[in-house]
Design an enzyme around this catalytic site. Structure first.
Site, PDB file in Angstrom:
ATOM      1  N   ARG A 243       0.841  -1.216   0.000  1.00 21.97           N
ATOM      2  CA  ARG A 243       0.000   0.000   0.000  1.00 21.97           C
ATOM      3  C   ARG A 243       0.870   1.258   0.000  1.00 21.97           C
ATOM      4  O   ARG A 243       0.473   2.283  -0.559  1.00 21.97           O
ATOM      5  CB  ARG A 243      -0.926  -0.004   1.219  1.00 21.97           C
ATOM      6  CG  ARG A 243      -2.141  -0.857   0.966  1.00 21.97           C
ATOM      7  CD  ARG A 243      -3.041  -1.009   2.157  1.00 21.97           C
ATOM      8  NE  ARG A 243      -4.111  -1.937   1.812  1.00 21.97           N
ATOM      9  CZ  ARG A 243      -4.837  -2.613   2.691  1.00 21.97           C
ATOM     10  NH1 ARG A 243      -4.638  -2.463   3.993  1.00 21.97           N
ATOM     11  NH2 ARG A 243      -5.795  -3.423   2.273  1.00 21.97           N
ATOM     12  N   GLU A 363      -5.767  -2.787  -4.054  1.00 21.92           N
ATOM     13  CA  GLU A 363      -5.063  -2.998  -2.778  1.00 21.92           C
ATOM     14  C   GLU A 363      -5.863  -2.404  -1.611  1.00 21.92           C
ATOM     15  O   GLU A 363      -5.302  -1.878  -0.651  1.00 21.92           O
ATOM     16  CB  GLU A 363      -3.639  -2.451  -2.864  1.00 21.92           C
ATOM     17  CG  GLU A 363      -2.902  -3.087  -4.034  1.00 21.92           C
ATOM     18  CD  GLU A 363      -1.451  -3.389  -3.807  1.00 21.92           C
ATOM     19  OE1 GLU A 363      -0.977  -3.212  -2.690  1.00 21.92           O
ATOM     20  OE2 GLU A 363      -0.813  -3.824  -4.781  1.00 21.92           O
TER      21      GLU A 363
END
Ligand SMILES: Cc1cc2nc3c(=O)[nH]c(=O)nc-3n(C[C@H](O)[C@H](O)[C@H](O)COP(=O)(O)OP(=O)(O)OC[C@H]3O[C@@H](n4cnc5c(N)ncnc54)[C@H](O)[C@@H]3O)c2cc1C
Length: 381
Positions: A243, A363
């Site tokens: 991330r 994500e």
């Protein structure tokens, strides 16, 4: 608190920027138009060590500190969000997971070749019915002697059709009534693993996203990553670090959008003045620059905390949430500054506007990042 990059970090950033401007920028537009995978570019990135930035030298990699890796992703995204996501999935999710959870056999087998660019990696968690609700998996892995037999459908796999090896999350123990997610390294060409379709997407056209089917796909037990039942932990750990990579991707694209907006405003005239002279547009550029810098700081901070071994779940989610939402606002404003020309494929900002849209989805969507942040806040207090 030190806001200065080290000499090594600056050198690395400049090296990747130079490569991106000379080798990626002139070619990527044509590849995007043709929806073609940037194979040669990925090969060149391996040569300069970018595919091994999360892999330590003992496994043939060029491991740097995590912030340097993030700087490299940012520079790649400044010219191509597509190239950036291919590298991020390979480095963070594929190599990173094997490094953290793999056996010596798995590390020796996959990491040196991945670092050299001889194999490309992918990571497949999502299924048609399991996106945000990621553990609602249906794909099963049933033990049969020295093998597992995998059956199911995996969705939205970045580089899924191109990858030479994929980490696939599937349920084990379903037959005993206590299913738990486990992770497997599945090699391309394993009988039963098929690319069912390549998605026709809004952006990231040179990053093919695949739906995969697994039909009695036999995977040796030695390809199971960590113990049975560790699939969720592997996915969560991978997502925490990747991330930050997506945040870097958003920062890189936003930087490019700012540069394009400033350059265009200095060149185009209306009412006998350069666009740059209109305060309304100056304010947009000021907002773009401020959002960009705020996002960059969140991203670098999360990277620096990870490097120091701190828990970064909340910080990575904050960086990803802020930068991905900011990139969408930034791309909107930068396109607005281009007026009608921004809506034309002739201008690069059109591609940036489309590519930015995915950042707040993959994500973990922005809503999921908020859930992650809120959960951590409530637990901490
Ligand atoms: C281009 C692309 C590349 C991708 N690459 C990969 C990859 O390499 N590997 C991989 O495993 N996956 C990948 N994905 C999948 C991606 O991570 C998922 O699409 C994402 O997590 C969202 O899941 P979903 O699409 O099923 O949306 P859903 O989960 O169906 O969500 C739909 C909407 O509902 C909201 N929502 C859902 N649950 C909640 C809740 N509890 N509270 C509030 N709102 C909620 C969501 O935020 C969203 O707005 C990719 C996706 C895309 C589009």
């Amino acid at each position: 608190m030190n806001f200065e990059l080290s000499e090594d970090q600056v050198m690395l950033r400049d090296l990747v920027r130079d490569f991106a401007e000379k080798e990626i920028a002139p070619k990527i537009g044509t590849l995007e138009d043709k929806h073609e995978f940037p194979k040669a570019i990925i090969g060149q990135l391996a040569e300069i060590g970018v595919l091994g930035m999360t892999v330590p030298p003992e496994f043939g990699g060029s491991r740097t500190d995590f912030l340097s890796y993030i700087l490299a992703l940012e520079e790649l995204a400044r010219v191509s969000a597509t190239v950036c996501v291919i590298v991020s999935v390979h480095d963070s999710l594929f190599c990173g997971s094997i490094l953290k959870f793999g056996s010596d056999f798995q590390k020796q087998k996959y990491l040196p070749r991945a670092a050299r660019g001889e194999i490309l990696g992918a990571f497949s968690l999502t299924e048609p019915g399991a996106g945000s609700d990621a553990m609602n998996l249906k794909t099963k892995a049933v033990r049969s002697g020295d093998e597992y037999v995998l059956n199911g459908t995996k969705a939205w796999v970045t580089s899924g059709g191109e990858a030479d090896a994929l980490i696939i999350i599937a349920l084990t123990g379903a037959e005993t009534g206590a299913p738990k997610a486990s992770a497997f390294i599945v090699d391309k060409g394993t009988p039963g693993l098929k690319v069912a379709r390549i998605e026709d997407k809004m952006g990231l056209h040179s990053s093919p996203t695949a739906m995969l089917t697994l039909e009695d796909c036999r995977v040796p037990v030695q390809n199971r990553l960590a113990d049975e039942g560790r699939g969720a932990a592997i996915a969560l750990a991978g997502l925490d670090s990747s991330r930050i990579g997506i945040a870097a991707q958003a920062v890189g694209l936003s930087q490019q959008a700012l540069e394009l907006a400033v350059a265009y405003s200095k060149q185009r005239e209306a009412f006998g003045k350069k666009l740059a002279e209109f305060q309304a547009l100056q304010f947009m550029m000021a907002d773009i620059a401020t959002l960009l810098e705020a996002g960059r700081l969140l991203t670098y901070r999360a990277a620096e905390l990870l490097e120091r071994g701190k828990s970064i779940t909340k910080e990575a989610a904050m960086a990803k949430l802020f930068t991905s939402e900011a990139a969408n606002k930034i791309a909107y404003m930068a396109l607005q500054i281009h007026g009608g020309y921004g809506y034309s494929k002739e201008y690069l900002i059109e591609r940036l506007y489309r590519d930015a849209r995915i950042f707040s989805i993959y994500e973990g969507t922005s809503e999921i990042q908020r859930l992650v942040i809120a959960r951590k806040l409530l637990k901490e207090s």
